[in-house]
Design a protein around this motif. Structure first.
Motif, PDB file in Angstrom:
ATOM      1  N   GLU A 206       6.512 -55.352   7.540  1.00 41.13           N
ATOM      2  CA  GLU A 206       5.052 -54.660   7.551  1.00 41.13           C
ATOM      3  C   GLU A 206       4.055 -55.532   8.192  1.00 41.13           C
ATOM      4  O   GLU A 206       4.217 -56.840   8.266  1.00 41.13           O
ATOM      5  CB  GLU A 206       4.807 -54.700   6.119  1.00 41.13           C
ATOM      6  CG  GLU A 206       5.825 -53.659   5.397  1.00 41.13           C
ATOM      7  CD  GLU A 206       5.551 -53.549   3.725  1.00 41.13           C
ATOM      8  OE1 GLU A 206       4.132 -53.247   3.565  1.00 41.13           O
ATOM      9  OE2 GLU A 206       6.291 -53.827   3.074  1.00 41.13           O
ATOM     10  N   GLY A 217      -5.896 -51.725   9.208  1.00 41.37           N
ATOM     11  CA  GLY A 217      -4.811 -51.055   9.705  1.00 41.37           C
ATOM     12  C   GLY A 217      -3.354 -51.467   9.134  1.00 41.37           C
ATOM     13  O   GLY A 217      -3.490 -52.688   8.628  1.00 41.37           O
ATOM     14  N   TRP A 218      -2.330 -50.836   8.833  1.00 39.58           N
ATOM     15  CA  TRP A 218      -0.979 -51.217   8.375  1.00 39.58           C
ATOM     16  C   TRP A 218       0.044 -50.530   9.047  1.00 39.58           C
ATOM     17  O   TRP A 218      -0.044 -49.410   9.442  1.00 39.58           O
ATOM     18  CB  TRP A 218      -1.169 -51.006   6.949  1.00 39.58           C
ATOM     19  CG  TRP A 218       0.477 -51.238   6.124  1.00 39.58           C
ATOM     20  CD1 TRP A 218       0.858 -52.224   5.635  1.00 39.58           C
ATOM     21  CD2 TRP A 218       1.296 -50.067   5.920  1.00 39.58           C
ATOM     22  NE1 TRP A 218       2.281 -51.926   5.166  1.00 39.58           N
ATOM     23  CE2 TRP A 218       2.480 -50.744   5.338  1.00 39.58           C
ATOM     24  CE3 TRP A 218       1.286 -48.679   6.425  1.00 39.58           C
ATOM     25  CZ2 TRP A 218       3.612 -49.926   5.082  1.00 39.58           C
ATOM     26  CZ3 TRP A 218       2.206 -47.925   5.875  1.00 39.58           C
ATOM     27  CH2 TRP A 218       3.500 -48.688   5.457  1.00 39.58           C
ATOM     28  N   ALA A 219       1.073 -51.160   9.430  1.00 42.86           N
ATOM     29  CA  ALA A 219       2.113 -50.718  10.086  1.00 42.86           C
ATOM     30  C   ALA A 219       3.465 -51.079   9.228  1.00 42.86           C
ATOM     31  O   ALA A 219       3.723 -52.226   8.843  1.00 42.86           O
ATOM     32  CB  ALA A 219       2.315 -50.952  11.574  1.00 42.86           C
ATOM     33  N   THR A 231       5.880 -46.104  10.925  1.00 43.20           N
ATOM     34  CA  THR A 231       4.556 -45.617  10.138  1.00 43.20           C
ATOM     35  C   THR A 231       3.721 -46.359  10.087  1.00 43.20           C
ATOM     36  O   THR A 231       3.607 -47.573   9.989  1.00 43.20           O
ATOM     37  CB  THR A 231       5.159 -45.203   8.664  1.00 43.20           C
ATOM     38  OG1 THR A 231       5.560 -46.336   7.991  1.00 43.20           O
ATOM     39  CG2 THR A 231       6.455 -44.353   8.616  1.00 43.20           C
ATOM     40  N   LEU A 232       2.385 -45.617   9.959  1.00 38.90           N
ATOM     41  CA  LEU A 232       1.077 -46.425   9.958  1.00 38.90           C
ATOM     42  C   LEU A 232       0.004 -45.870   9.107  1.00 38.90           C
ATOM     43  O   LEU A 232       0.031 -44.799   8.595  1.00 38.90           O
ATOM     44  CB  LEU A 232       0.369 -46.445  11.599  1.00 38.90           C
ATOM     45  CG  LEU A 232       0.868 -47.204  12.718  1.00 38.90           C
ATOM     46  CD1 LEU A 232       1.889 -46.373  13.319  1.00 38.90           C
ATOM     47  CD2 LEU A 232      -0.240 -47.771  13.575  1.00 38.90           C
ATOM     48  N   SER A 234      -4.301 -46.291   8.804  1.00 43.15           N
ATOM     49  CA  SER A 234      -5.441 -47.001   9.688  1.00 43.15           C
ATOM     50  C   SER A 234      -6.663 -46.337   9.212  1.00 43.15           C
ATOM     51  O   SER A 234      -6.773 -45.356   8.838  1.00 43.15           O
ATOM     52  CB  SER A 234      -5.465 -46.609  11.396  1.00 43.15           C
ATOM     53  OG  SER A 234      -5.498 -45.276  11.564  1.00 43.15           O
ATOM     54  N   VAL A 242      -4.900 -48.561  15.603  1.00 40.92           N
ATOM     55  CA  VAL A 242      -3.525 -47.914  16.000  1.00 40.92           C
ATOM     56  C   VAL A 242      -3.018 -48.577  17.255  1.00 40.92           C
ATOM     57  O   VAL A 242      -1.701 -49.072  17.141  1.00 40.92           O
ATOM     58  CB  VAL A 242      -4.063 -46.416  16.120  1.00 40.92           C
ATOM     59  CG1 VAL A 242      -2.761 -45.792  16.809  1.00 40.92           C
ATOM     60  CG2 VAL A 242      -4.544 -45.828  14.726  1.00 40.92           C
ATOM     61  N   LEU A 245      -1.690 -52.208  16.184  1.00 41.46           N
ATOM     62  CA  LEU A 245      -0.519 -52.072  15.365  1.00 41.46           C
ATOM     63  C   LEU A 245       0.659 -51.663  16.240  1.00 41.46           C
ATOM     64  O   LEU A 245       1.811 -52.358  16.177  1.00 41.46           O
ATOM     65  CB  LEU A 245      -0.841 -51.417  14.396  1.00 41.46           C
ATOM     66  CG  LEU A 245      -1.522 -51.952  13.136  1.00 41.46           C
ATOM     67  CD1 LEU A 245      -2.100 -50.681  12.171  1.00 41.46           C
ATOM     68  CD2 LEU A 245      -0.694 -53.167  12.335  1.00 41.46           C
ATOM     69  N   VAL A 246       0.615 -50.652  16.829  1.00 37.83           N
ATOM     70  CA  VAL A 246       1.752 -50.228  17.816  1.00 37.83           C
ATOM     71  C   VAL A 246       2.295 -51.240  18.735  1.00 37.83           C
ATOM     72  O   VAL A 246       3.460 -51.571  18.661  1.00 37.83           O
ATOM     73  CB  VAL A 246       1.271 -48.760  18.391  1.00 37.83           C
ATOM     74  CG1 VAL A 246       2.665 -48.419  19.505  1.00 37.83           C
ATOM     75  CG2 VAL A 246       1.112 -47.523  17.399  1.00 37.83           C
ATOM     76  N   LEU A 270      -3.246 -41.118  16.096  1.00 40.80           N
ATOM     77  CA  LEU A 270      -2.107 -41.796  16.585  1.00 40.80           C
ATOM     78  C   LEU A 270      -1.017 -40.634  17.292  1.00 40.80           C
ATOM     79  O   LEU A 270      -0.348 -40.959  18.217  1.00 40.80           O
ATOM     80  CB  LEU A 270      -1.323 -41.910  15.156  1.00 40.80           C
ATOM     81  CG  LEU A 270       0.310 -42.413  15.283  1.00 40.80           C
ATOM     82  CD1 LEU A 270       0.360 -43.633  15.804  1.00 40.80           C
ATOM     83  CD2 LEU A 270       0.670 -42.487  13.827  1.00 40.80           C
TER      84      LEU A 270
END
Length: 334
Positions: A206, A217-219, A231-232, A234, A242, A245-246, A270
């Motif tokens: 994570e 944001g979180w991924a 999965t994300l 934002s 986005v 994180l990607v 996304l």
């Protein structure tokens, strides 16, 4: 007859009565697979092993040697929230699902469950049948597939791995980035949200994107051999979260040949960015939830002690009983 499942039931399901379709439920770690019109030997062995997984509760509908349906569910993070992990149904009749689901709901309720989650492919006829059994659709998702991508010129300095101290900020991000219909199903409070988070095992990482001293944001990356699922979340006002994180998540995942990105229909940015980088749609899913009235919960409500003057009100009985159930569940399955 409906009874507790045995591993041999999967073999009977896939043999007697002709070739039977594979699992039609898709926990997060299973997206990107199937649907299989007829179970392979590998799928049979995998399904049989999953029925014996720690904490899993499963039911079999048997007519003599013929097994037309097997369903299995397990708790997510705590026993308050469950998810369907196996849905093997060889009969198109709605009565079959109604019969098995009804008993499964009662079994989960007696174990302290309050909600049951289910992910199906959008074109599966079981979507309509599940709705008739009390499931409510709260989200739609698109699965994109493609190669590893990056966004040159986008800084990833604000991205790092998630730490335990980030949980409160992630809950705030969840509230800001998730549609109200999904939040109503997944949880409006921090305890409900935490209980309903999808388990993915140890093969996951994570990452958090922090800016202005807040989570923007979180991924999450889930490894499956040489494939991975991304999965994300934002914040609507964080345009750079986005691509950052990607780029960071994919660059830290060595040896991945095939990437899957699971995006909710509200995650338009996304989907657009991944489409520009050569990703294409391979599947669509619907996420559903069913509220379950637990006898334990009803009894607790009658004994609830509320402290007023605090915002929000604190239900001491609920917290104590929930903690007791979770400790008991952990002790039984340790």
């Amino acid at each position: 007859m409906i009874r507790t499942s045995r591993p041999a039931d999967v073999i009977r399901y896939g043999v007697f009565g002709g070739p039977a379709p594979g699992n039609r439920a898709y926990p997060l770690a299973s997206v990107g697979t199937g649907p299989s019109p007829a179970m392979s030997k590998r799928e049979v062995m995998s399904a049989a092993a999953s029925l014996r997984s720690n904490g899993t509760h499963s039911l079999t509908l048997a007519h003599g040697r013929y097994v037309p349906a097997i369903v299995a569910a397990r708790p997510r993070v705590t026993v308050r929230a469950w998810e369907m992990t196996q849905l093997l149904v060889d009969s198109p009749e709605a009565a079959t699902c109604h019969e098995v689901f009804g008993i499964l709901f009662r079994e989960i309720a007696h174990r302290g469950g309050e909600r049951l989650f289910l992910r199906l492919r959008e074109d599966d006829p079981l979507v309509r049948i599940a709705a008739s059994c009390g499931f409510t659709k709260y989200g739609e998702e698109t699965l994109l597939a493609g190669p590893k991508v990056s966004f040159p010129g986008v800084s990833t300095e604000s991205v790092r791995e998630v730490k335990p101290v980030d949980e409160h900020d992630l809950f705030r991000l969840y509230n800001a980035s998730t549609p109200s219909r999904a939040r109503f199903a997944l949880g409006m409070t921090a305890d409900q949200w935490r209980a309903a988070r999808e388990p993915v095992g140890w093969r996951s990482r994570e990452y958090i994107y922090r800016q202005d001293d807040a989570a923007q944001g979180w991924a999450q990356v889930i490894r499956k051999g040489r494939s991975a699922i991304l999965t994300l979340m934002s914040h609507p006002n964080a345009d750079n979260s986005v691509p950052a994180l990607v780029t960071h998540a994919m660059s830290r995942s060595w040896g991945v040949g095939n990437w899957y990105v699971l995006a909710g229909d509200h995650q338009v940015r996304l989907q657009a960015l991944m489409g520009q980088r050569g990703h294409w749609e391979v599947a669509r899913y619907v996420t559903m939830a069913r509220a379950i009235t637990s006898p334990v919960t009803v009894a607790e409500a009658r004994r609830a002690v509320r402290i007023r003057g605090l915002n929000p009100a604190v239900d001491l009985s609920e917290r104590y009983q929930s903690s007791t159930r979770e400790k008991s569940y952990a002790a039984r399955n340790s």
